[in-house]
Scaffold this motif. Structure first.
Motif, PDB file in Angstrom:
ATOM      1  N   ARG A  62      20.410 -19.453  28.105  1.00 48.02           N
ATOM      2  CA  ARG A  62      19.018 -19.712  28.521  1.00 48.02           C
ATOM      3  C   ARG A  62      18.119 -19.947  27.314  1.00 48.02           C
ATOM      4  O   ARG A  62      17.040 -19.358  27.182  1.00 48.02           O
ATOM      5  N   THR A  63      18.617 -20.759  26.407  1.00 49.59           N
ATOM      6  CA  THR A  63      17.862 -21.122  25.208  1.00 49.59           C
ATOM      7  C   THR A  63      17.629 -22.624  25.215  1.00 49.59           C
ATOM      8  O   THR A  63      18.054 -23.323  26.128  1.00 49.59           O
ATOM      9  N   MET A  95       7.772 -23.829  26.000  1.00 47.02           N
ATOM     10  CA  MET A  95       7.376 -23.243  24.736  1.00 47.02           C
ATOM     11  C   MET A  95       7.844 -21.792  24.620  1.00 47.02           C
ATOM     12  O   MET A  95       8.239 -21.345  23.555  1.00 47.02           O
ATOM     13  N   LYS A  96       7.814 -21.067  25.744  1.00 53.98           N
ATOM     14  CA  LYS A  96       8.244 -19.676  25.743  1.00 53.98           C
ATOM     15  C   LYS A  96       9.744 -19.589  25.461  1.00 53.98           C
ATOM     16  O   LYS A  96      10.185 -18.701  24.739  1.00 53.98           O
ATOM     17  N   LYS A  97      10.510 -20.528  26.032  1.00 52.79           N
ATOM     18  CA  LYS A  97      11.957 -20.540  25.784  1.00 52.79           C
ATOM     19  C   LYS A  97      12.268 -20.795  24.318  1.00 52.79           C
ATOM     20  O   LYS A  97      13.210 -20.233  23.772  1.00 52.79           O
ATOM     21  N   LYS A  98      11.493 -21.638  23.676  1.00 54.68           N
ATOM     22  CA  LYS A  98      11.719 -21.933  22.260  1.00 54.68           C
ATOM     23  C   LYS A  98      11.455 -20.693  21.413  1.00 54.68           C
ATOM     24  O   LYS A  98      12.206 -20.393  20.487  1.00 54.68           O
ATOM     25  N   LEU A  99      10.396 -19.955  21.735  1.00 54.79           N
ATOM     26  CA  LEU A  99      10.097 -18.724  21.015  1.00 54.79           C
ATOM     27  C   LEU A  99      11.237 -17.720  21.182  1.00 54.79           C
ATOM     28  O   LEU A  99      11.686 -17.099  20.211  1.00 54.79           O
ATOM     29  N   PHE A 100      11.728 -17.559  22.400  1.00 51.54           N
ATOM     30  CA  PHE A 100      12.837 -16.642  22.634  1.00 51.54           C
ATOM     31  C   PHE A 100      14.114 -17.119  21.943  1.00 51.54           C
ATOM     32  O   PHE A 100      14.922 -16.308  21.495  1.00 51.54           O
ATOM     33  N   THR A 101      14.289 -18.420  21.827  1.00 50.69           N
ATOM     34  CA  THR A 101      15.437 -18.959  21.096  1.00 50.69           C
ATOM     35  C   THR A 101      15.339 -18.615  19.621  1.00 50.69           C
ATOM     36  O   THR A 101      16.318 -18.213  19.003  1.00 50.69           O
ATOM     37  N   TYR A 102      14.137 -18.747  19.045  1.00 56.93           N
ATOM     38  CA  TYR A 102      13.919 -18.354  17.647  1.00 56.93           C
ATOM     39  C   TYR A 102      14.268 -16.878  17.447  1.00 56.93           C
ATOM     40  O   TYR A 102      14.960 -16.506  16.499  1.00 56.93           O
TER      41      TYR A 102
END
Length: 127
Positions: free
Chosen positions: A67-68, A1-8
């Motif tokens: 790293r997304t 979930m943290k990776k998705k936020l950083f991708t956004y």
């Protein structure tokens, strides 16, 4: 979930910059239409398209490098929509009175419509 936020955040930031390319085509308070004659510069269209599509492929296909995580269609739409908001913000700023902008506490107000009097700046303009 943290990776998705950083991708956004990553995608939104990149699209903010990409749409700022369009904003930087016209400066000054009198130049409102940033899309005017946009198709007359093929290099601009080429670079804009490469960066725009490159961001998509970088996240979707080469997500290990950045790293997304890959995003869905609606997520891409949201990132692009938020990224394009700089067009609206810049347009609204052009209608803000200069007297109000001078009251902003950070930095010095730059009048983009004023004739350049700095010798070095004039040399850069005429180069």
């Amino acid at each position: 979930m943290k990776k998705k936020l950083f991708t956004y955040i990553f995608c939104t930031f990149v699209y903010l910059q990409i749409f700022n390319y369009i904003n930087s085509r016209k400066i000054g308070f009198r130049e409102l239409n940033v899309f005017e004659r946009i198709h007359h510069n093929p290099f601009f269209i080429l670079i804009f398209s490469i960066v725009f599509a490159g961001q998509y492929f970088l996240v979707q296909m080469f997500h290990g490098v950045t790293r997304t995580v890959p995003l869905g269609k609606s997520e891409w739409g949201a990132c692009i929509t938020v990224g394009s908001s700089v067009l609206l913000v810049a347009w609204c700023i052009k209608f803000t009175p200069k007297s109000l902008l001078k009251k902003i506490p950070f930095g010095k107000f730059v009048d983009e419509d004023k004739v350049v009097t700095d010798r070095i700046a004039q040399m850069a303009i005429h180069a």
